[in-house]
Design a protein around this motif. Sequence first.
Motif, mmCIF file in Angstrom:
data_model
loop_
_atom_site.group_PDB
_atom_site.id
_atom_site.type_symbol
_atom_site.label_atom_id
_atom_site.label_comp_id
_atom_site.label_asym_id
_atom_site.label_seq_id
_atom_site.Cartn_x
_atom_site.Cartn_y
_atom_site.Cartn_z
ATOM 1 N N ARG A 1 32.138 54.290 21.820
ATOM 2 C CA ARG A 1 31.415 55.121 20.849
ATOM 3 C C ARG A 1 32.255 56.332 20.429
ATOM 4 N N HIS A 2 33.195 56.737 21.290
ATOM 5 C CA HIS A 2 34.073 57.866 20.960
ATOM 6 C C HIS A 2 35.481 57.414 20.568
ATOM 7 N N MET A 3 35.976 56.389 21.251
ATOM 8 C CA MET A 3 37.362 55.955 21.041
ATOM 9 C C MET A 3 37.510 54.944 19.914
ATOM 10 N N ALA A 4 36.419 54.295 19.532
ATOM 11 C CA ALA A 4 36.447 53.325 18.435
ATOM 12 C C ALA A 4 35.198 53.527 17.585
ATOM 13 N N PRO A 5 35.097 54.658 16.883
ATOM 14 C CA PRO A 5 33.860 54.998 16.157
ATOM 15 C C PRO A 5 33.436 53.957 15.130
ATOM 16 N N ASP A 6 34.371 53.198 14.573
ATOM 17 C CA ASP A 6 34.007 52.159 13.616
ATOM 18 C C ASP A 6 33.128 51.081 14.245
ATOM 19 N N TYR A 7 33.213 50.967 15.555
ATOM 20 C CA TYR A 7 32.406 49.965 16.266
ATOM 21 C C TYR A 7 30.908 50.217 16.099
ATOM 22 N N LEU A 8 30.535 51.463 15.846
ATOM 23 C CA LEU A 8 29.125 51.797 15.654
ATOM 24 C C LEU A 8 28.524 51.066 14.457
ATOM 25 N N GLN A 9 29.352 50.639 13.546
ATOM 26 C CA GLN A 9 28.845 49.860 12.415
ATOM 27 C C GLN A 9 28.404 48.472 12.866
ATOM 28 N N GLU A 10 29.023 47.973 13.931
ATOM 29 C CA GLU A 10 28.636 46.672 14.476
ATOM 30 C C GLU A 10 27.474 46.806 15.457
ATOM 31 N N ASN A 11 27.532 47.850 16.282
ATOM 32 C CA ASN A 11 26.486 48.085 17.274
ATOM 33 C C ASN A 11 26.144 49.564 17.290
ATOM 34 N N PRO A 12 25.056 49.963 16.652
ATOM 35 C CA PRO A 12 24.686 51.381 16.580
ATOM 36 C C PRO A 12 24.510 52.045 17.944
ATOM 37 N N LEU A 13 24.267 51.234 18.985
ATOM 38 C CA LEU A 13 24.146 51.790 20.331
ATOM 39 C C LEU A 13 25.490 52.263 20.864
ATOM 40 N N GLY A 14 26.558 51.680 20.356
ATOM 41 C CA GLY A 14 27.890 52.021 20.836
ATOM 42 C C GLY A 14 28.205 51.444 22.191
ATOM 43 N N THR A 15 27.365 50.525 22.680
ATOM 44 C CA THR A 15 27.546 49.948 24.011
ATOM 45 C C THR A 15 28.284 48.612 23.930
ATOM 46 N N VAL A 16 28.818 48.203 25.062
ATOM 47 C CA VAL A 16 29.386 46.866 25.194
ATOM 48 C C VAL A 16 28.689 46.181 26.367
ATOM 49 N N PRO A 17 28.621 44.850 26.306
ATOM 50 C CA PRO A 17 29.203 43.960 25.318
ATOM 51 C C PRO A 17 28.316 43.802 24.083
ATOM 52 N N LEU A 18 28.914 43.194 23.077
ATOM 53 C CA LEU A 18 28.188 42.745 21.887
ATOM 54 C C LEU A 18 28.717 41.365 21.544
ATOM 55 N N LEU A 19 27.823 40.394 21.441
ATOM 56 C CA LEU A 19 28.202 39.041 21.028
ATOM 57 C C LEU A 19 27.618 38.773 19.652
ATOM 58 N N ILE A 20 28.456 38.327 18.740
ATOM 59 C CA ILE A 20 28.018 37.929 17.399
ATOM 60 C C ILE A 20 28.345 36.451 17.226
ATOM 61 N N ASP A 21 27.355 35.659 16.900
ATOM 62 C CA ASP A 21 27.551 34.222 16.747
ATOM 63 C C ASP A 21 27.001 33.781 15.398
ATOM 64 N N GLN A 22 27.856 33.160 14.601
ATOM 65 C CA GLN A 22 27.466 32.618 13.301
ATOM 66 C C GLN A 22 27.000 31.182 13.497
ATOM 67 N N LEU A 23 25.760 30.930 13.154
ATOM 68 C CA LEU A 23 25.159 29.628 13.405
ATOM 69 C C LEU A 23 24.533 29.083 12.128
ATOM 70 N N GLY A 24 23.929 27.927 12.241
ATOM 71 C CA GLY A 24 23.265 27.340 11.084
ATOM 72 C C GLY A 24 22.349 26.207 11.490
ATOM 73 N N ASP A 25 21.332 25.965 10.681
ATOM 74 C CA ASP A 25 20.442 24.829 10.895
ATOM 75 C C ASP A 25 20.008 24.295 9.542
ATOM 76 N N GLU A 26 18.954 23.487 9.531
ATOM 77 C CA GLU A 26 18.516 22.878 8.266
ATOM 78 C C GLU A 26 18.052 23.916 7.253
ATOM 79 N N MET A 27 17.759 25.122 7.722
ATOM 80 C CA MET A 27 17.332 26.188 6.823
ATOM 81 C C MET A 27 18.501 27.025 6.311
ATOM 82 N N GLY A 28 19.693 26.755 6.836
ATOM 83 C CA GLY A 28 20.861 27.476 6.357
ATOM 84 C C GLY A 28 21.536 28.285 7.453
ATOM 85 N N PRO A 29 22.588 29.007 7.091
ATOM 86 C CA PRO A 29 23.330 29.801 8.077
ATOM 87 C C PRO A 29 22.549 31.043 8.508
ATOM 88 N N TYR A 30 22.815 31.479 9.719
ATOM 89 C CA TYR A 30 22.233 32.726 10.216
ATOM 90 C C TYR A 30 23.144 33.291 11.297
#
Length: 223
Positions: free
Chosen positions: A38-67
Amino acid sequence: MTKPILYTCARSRGLRATWAAEEAGVDIDLRVLPFPPRHMAPDYLQENPLGTVPLLIDQLGDEMGPYESRMTESCAIAHYLCSRGGPSDFIVLPGERDYAEYLDFTYHADATITFPQTVFMRFAIFEKDKGLEEAGHAYAKWFHKRLVKVEQRLEGREYLCADRFTVADICVGYALILAQNVGLDEGVPDSLKAYRERLTARPAYKRAFEREETQRKALETSN
């Protein structure tokens, strides 16, 4: 299917997720951040407003489309990665013996064991100059007393659940690894130290640790 992205700091609770990915053979895009992010990589707050780790982001999809799925709890991420491709030996399924115990120890790892460790670290290490060191050491005693449940469970067992290595071992094992790293090992029973040695001898753990350390060292060199 794109790789899941895992943001973490080396040796943090995110090691549970990196370790789980190595055990399950899930190819992740590992992104090790400087600590504290949260202090050493402030841009990370755009990905996780908590500023905590870990954060996993997974791009998935089903019959309704990507999510997109986003997760910030290390034990939940470890379970997710080990079940992402379907049932595996690293998780215990409903109907299996020890299913309830699997859930219990997986949640127990962070809610009951790692929690007092983090308070100890904050008051007795990171913010020692604020005069709250005594409170930190009180939480260290709390941590040591809370190990009795794991100690008793492992009497006559090699692993916590279902007579095999599971995510519950990853989650609880990390707390024992952290104890060794932050000066809390004196109160850890010998039986749990032996359990930790079994876990950290696993090739997947060694790969996960080395992978994080390699990125951490590269970060330090670049800075």
